[in-house]
Motif scaffolding. Structure first.
Motif, PDB file in Angstrom:
ATOM      1  N   ALA A  34      72.340  54.652 -30.239  1.00  0.00           N
ATOM      2  CA  ALA A  34      73.438  53.840 -29.701  1.00  0.00           C
ATOM      3  C   ALA A  34      73.436  52.449 -30.319  1.00  0.00           C
ATOM      4  O   ALA A  34      72.386  51.891 -30.646  1.00  0.00           O
ATOM      5  CB  ALA A  34      73.298  53.732 -28.185  1.00  0.00           C
ATOM      6  N   MET A  35      74.638  51.914 -30.442  1.00  0.00           N
ATOM      7  CA  MET A  35      74.834  50.571 -31.011  1.00  0.00           C
ATOM      8  C   MET A  35      76.099  49.976 -30.406  1.00  0.00           C
ATOM      9  O   MET A  35      76.899  50.685 -29.800  1.00  0.00           O
ATOM     10  CB  MET A  35      74.947  50.665 -32.530  1.00  0.00           C
ATOM     11  N   ARG A  36      76.269  48.684 -30.604  1.00  0.00           N
ATOM     12  CA  ARG A  36      77.476  48.041 -30.084  1.00  0.00           C
ATOM     13  C   ARG A  36      78.695  48.554 -30.859  1.00  0.00           C
ATOM     14  O   ARG A  36      78.569  49.029 -31.992  1.00  0.00           O
ATOM     15  CB  ARG A  36      77.370  46.527 -30.160  1.00  0.00           C
ATOM     16  N   GLN A  37      79.862  48.437 -30.246  1.00  0.00           N
ATOM     17  CA  GLN A  37      81.085  48.942 -30.873  1.00  0.00           C
ATOM     18  C   GLN A  37      81.364  48.290 -32.225  1.00  0.00           C
ATOM     19  O   GLN A  37      81.843  48.935 -33.132  1.00  0.00           O
ATOM     20  CB  GLN A  37      82.279  48.751 -29.930  1.00  0.00           C
ATOM     21  N   GLY A  38      81.045  47.002 -32.397  1.00  0.00           N
ATOM     22  CA  GLY A  38      81.329  46.313 -33.657  1.00  0.00           C
ATOM     23  C   GLY A  38      80.197  46.361 -34.662  1.00  0.00           C
ATOM     24  O   GLY A  38      80.230  45.654 -35.675  1.00  0.00           O
ATOM     25  N   HIS A  39      79.213  47.167 -34.440  1.00  0.00           N
ATOM     26  CA  HIS A  39      78.054  47.283 -35.341  1.00  0.00           C
ATOM     27  C   HIS A  39      78.533  47.721 -36.730  1.00  0.00           C
ATOM     28  O   HIS A  39      79.495  48.485 -36.848  1.00  0.00           O
ATOM     29  CB  HIS A  39      77.075  48.316 -34.756  1.00  0.00           C
ATOM     30  N   PRO A  40      77.872  47.242 -37.802  1.00  0.00           N
ATOM     31  CA  PRO A  40      78.283  47.651 -39.158  1.00  0.00           C
ATOM     32  C   PRO A  40      78.314  49.165 -39.383  1.00  0.00           C
ATOM     33  O   PRO A  40      79.080  49.639 -40.222  1.00  0.00           O
ATOM     34  CB  PRO A  40      77.224  46.992 -40.063  1.00  0.00           C
ATOM     35  N   LEU A  97      71.640  44.585 -26.981  1.00  0.00           N
ATOM     36  CA  LEU A  97      72.297  45.417 -27.985  1.00  0.00           C
ATOM     37  C   LEU A  97      73.726  44.939 -28.253  1.00  0.00           C
ATOM     38  O   LEU A  97      74.173  44.930 -29.395  1.00  0.00           O
ATOM     39  CB  LEU A  97      72.308  46.871 -27.508  1.00  0.00           C
ATOM     40  N   GLN A  98      74.425  44.534 -27.198  1.00  0.00           N
ATOM     41  CA  GLN A  98      75.826  44.098 -27.331  1.00  0.00           C
ATOM     42  C   GLN A  98      75.975  42.838 -28.187  1.00  0.00           C
ATOM     43  O   GLN A  98      77.068  42.544 -28.657  1.00  0.00           O
ATOM     44  CB  GLN A  98      76.434  43.845 -25.949  1.00  0.00           C
ATOM     45  N   HIS A  99      74.882  42.104 -28.394  1.00  0.00           N
ATOM     46  CA  HIS A  99      74.961  40.829 -29.114  1.00  0.00           C
ATOM     47  C   HIS A  99      74.148  40.813 -30.409  1.00  0.00           C
ATOM     48  O   HIS A  99      73.926  39.755 -30.993  1.00  0.00           O
ATOM     49  CB  HIS A  99      74.483  39.701 -28.202  1.00  0.00           C
ATOM     50  N   THR A 100      73.694  41.982 -30.852  1.00  0.00           N
ATOM     51  CA  THR A 100      72.880  42.052 -32.073  1.00  0.00           C
ATOM     52  C   THR A 100      73.279  43.286 -32.879  1.00  0.00           C
ATOM     53  O   THR A 100      74.105  44.089 -32.441  1.00  0.00           O
ATOM     54  CB  THR A 100      71.373  42.175 -31.732  1.00  0.00           C
ATOM     55  N   ASP A 101      72.653  43.441 -34.028  1.00  0.00           N
ATOM     56  CA  ASP A 101      72.839  44.646 -34.827  1.00  0.00           C
ATOM     57  C   ASP A 101      71.676  45.616 -34.634  1.00  0.00           C
ATOM     58  O   ASP A 101      71.469  46.520 -35.453  1.00  0.00           O
ATOM     59  CB  ASP A 101      73.002  44.299 -36.313  1.00  0.00           C
ATOM     60  N   MET A 102      70.941  45.439 -33.555  1.00  0.00           N
ATOM     61  CA  MET A 102      69.866  46.373 -33.237  1.00  0.00           C
ATOM     62  C   MET A 102      70.482  47.669 -32.693  1.00  0.00           C
ATOM     63  O   MET A 102      71.654  47.697 -32.318  1.00  0.00           O
ATOM     64  CB  MET A 102      68.919  45.750 -32.202  1.00  0.00           C
ATOM     65  N   ALA A 111      74.760  56.046 -23.067  1.00  0.00           N
ATOM     66  CA  ALA A 111      75.627  55.445 -24.090  1.00  0.00           C
ATOM     67  C   ALA A 111      77.097  55.544 -23.684  1.00  0.00           C
ATOM     68  O   ALA A 111      77.856  54.578 -23.829  1.00  0.00           O
ATOM     69  CB  ALA A 111      75.397  56.128 -25.434  1.00  0.00           C
ATOM     70  N   ARG A 112      77.510  56.683 -23.176  1.00  0.00           N
ATOM     71  CA  ARG A 112      78.894  56.857 -22.735  1.00  0.00           C
ATOM     72  C   ARG A 112      79.229  55.906 -21.587  1.00  0.00           C
ATOM     73  O   ARG A 112      80.277  55.268 -21.576  1.00  0.00           O
ATOM     74  CB  ARG A 112      79.136  58.295 -22.284  1.00  0.00           C
ATOM     75  N   ARG A 113      78.339  55.844 -20.609  1.00  0.00           N
ATOM     76  CA  ARG A 113      78.588  55.033 -19.422  1.00  0.00           C
ATOM     77  C   ARG A 113      78.689  53.539 -19.749  1.00  0.00           C
ATOM     78  O   ARG A 113      79.374  52.791 -19.064  1.00  0.00           O
ATOM     79  CB  ARG A 113      77.487  55.269 -18.388  1.00  0.00           C
ATOM     80  N   HIS A 114      78.030  53.108 -20.824  1.00  0.00           N
ATOM     81  CA  HIS A 114      78.029  51.683 -21.172  1.00  0.00           C
ATOM     82  C   HIS A 114      78.899  51.388 -22.387  1.00  0.00           C
ATOM     83  O   HIS A 114      78.775  50.327 -22.995  1.00  0.00           O
ATOM     84  CB  HIS A 114      76.591  51.205 -21.373  1.00  0.00           C
ATOM     85  N   LEU A 116      79.026  52.354 -25.433  1.00  0.00           N
ATOM     86  CA  LEU A 116      78.359  52.080 -26.703  1.00  0.00           C
ATOM     87  C   LEU A 116      78.825  53.101 -27.737  1.00  0.00           C
ATOM     88  O   LEU A 116      79.125  54.246 -27.403  1.00  0.00           O
ATOM     89  CB  LEU A 116      76.840  52.194 -26.527  1.00  0.00           C
ATOM     90  N   HIS A 117      78.879  52.670 -28.981  1.00  0.00           N
ATOM     91  CA  HIS A 117      79.109  53.641 -30.051  1.00  0.00           C
ATOM     92  C   HIS A 117      77.799  54.400 -30.221  1.00  0.00           C
ATOM     93  O   HIS A 117      76.727  53.813 -30.153  1.00  0.00           O
ATOM     94  CB  HIS A 117      79.488  52.935 -31.358  1.00  0.00           C
ATOM     95  N   PHE A 118      77.880  55.700 -30.432  1.00  0.00           N
ATOM     96  CA  PHE A 118      76.646  56.447 -30.649  1.00  0.00           C
ATOM     97  C   PHE A 118      76.857  57.551 -31.664  1.00  0.00           C
ATOM     98  O   PHE A 118      77.981  58.023 -31.866  1.00  0.00           O
ATOM     99  CB  PHE A 118      76.089  57.020 -29.334  1.00  0.00           C
ATOM    100  N   VAL A 119      75.768  57.900 -32.316  1.00  0.00           N
ATOM    101  CA  VAL A 119      75.771  58.978 -33.295  1.00  0.00           C
ATOM    102  C   VAL A 119      74.601  59.915 -32.987  1.00  0.00           C
ATOM    103  O   VAL A 119      73.624  59.518 -32.340  1.00  0.00           O
ATOM    104  CB  VAL A 119      75.648  58.446 -34.746  1.00  0.00           C
TER     105      VAL A 119
END
Length: 168
Positions: A34-40, A97-102, A111-114, A116-119
């Motif tokens: 999982a990562m933030r929606q705007g993650h690279p 996570l929402q404020h970093t590229d971690m 991930a769905r509940r929050h 988050l983008h996930f793969v």
């Protein structure tokens, strides 16, 4: 803590417990990255193992030290991820996570509940995560303890039924 009466219940992954600790499986889920929606990498539908290992990770564990399931699976193939933050709390880690590229490896449901983008994880040898409810046998017949166990189990069953309905 259960045997000493300091805890009535514990909700955790499967543990090697003594014979006096009872448990029931509440849920099962697959791990995702999982990562933030705007993650690279958020535009990607998947990531390679090399990409996964190159990322900086938040490791979530209620235990103060030791490896998680992901790290054990990676260790079996001679690999290691870069853990830069260890947290005992999913919600705090999600906020970071929402404020970093971690990234963090979490159950898909989280991930769905929050939002988050996930793969899908690029690790094939990782079992699904199970969540179990634990209690001590000395409280097995206690009416209040039994009632609370039934409530927790019912809430989880309702959640699973609702998810199935949403998928249909």
């Amino acid at each position: 803590d259960l045997a000493a009466g300091r805890l009535d219940f514990a909700v955790d992954a499967p543990l090697n417990t003594d014979a006096q600790v009872r448990h029931v499986k509440l849920m099962e889920d697959r791990y995702v990255c999982a990562m933030r929606q705007g993650h690279p990498l958020a535009s990607n539908a998947s990531i390679s193992l090399d990409d996964y290992l190159a990322l900086t990770h938040i490791h979530i564990s209620t235990r103060r030290n030791g490896l998680g399931q992901v790290d054990l699976a990676l260790g079996k193939i001679g690999l290691q991820r870069k853990i830069t933050l260890r947290s005992q709390h999913y919600l705090m880690a999600s906020n970071v996570l929402q404020h970093t590229d971690m990234v963090m490896t979490v159950p898909e449901r989280f991930a769905r509940r929050h939002d988050l983008h996930f793969v899908t994880l690029p690790i094939t040898e990782l079992p699904n995560v199970e969540t179990h409810l634990y209690w001590h046998e000395s409280t097995e017949q206690d009416p209040a303890n039994r009632w609370m166990r039934e409530q927790l189990i019912e809430v989880c069953q309702q959640q699973l039924a609702q998810e199935k309905k949403s998928e249909a």
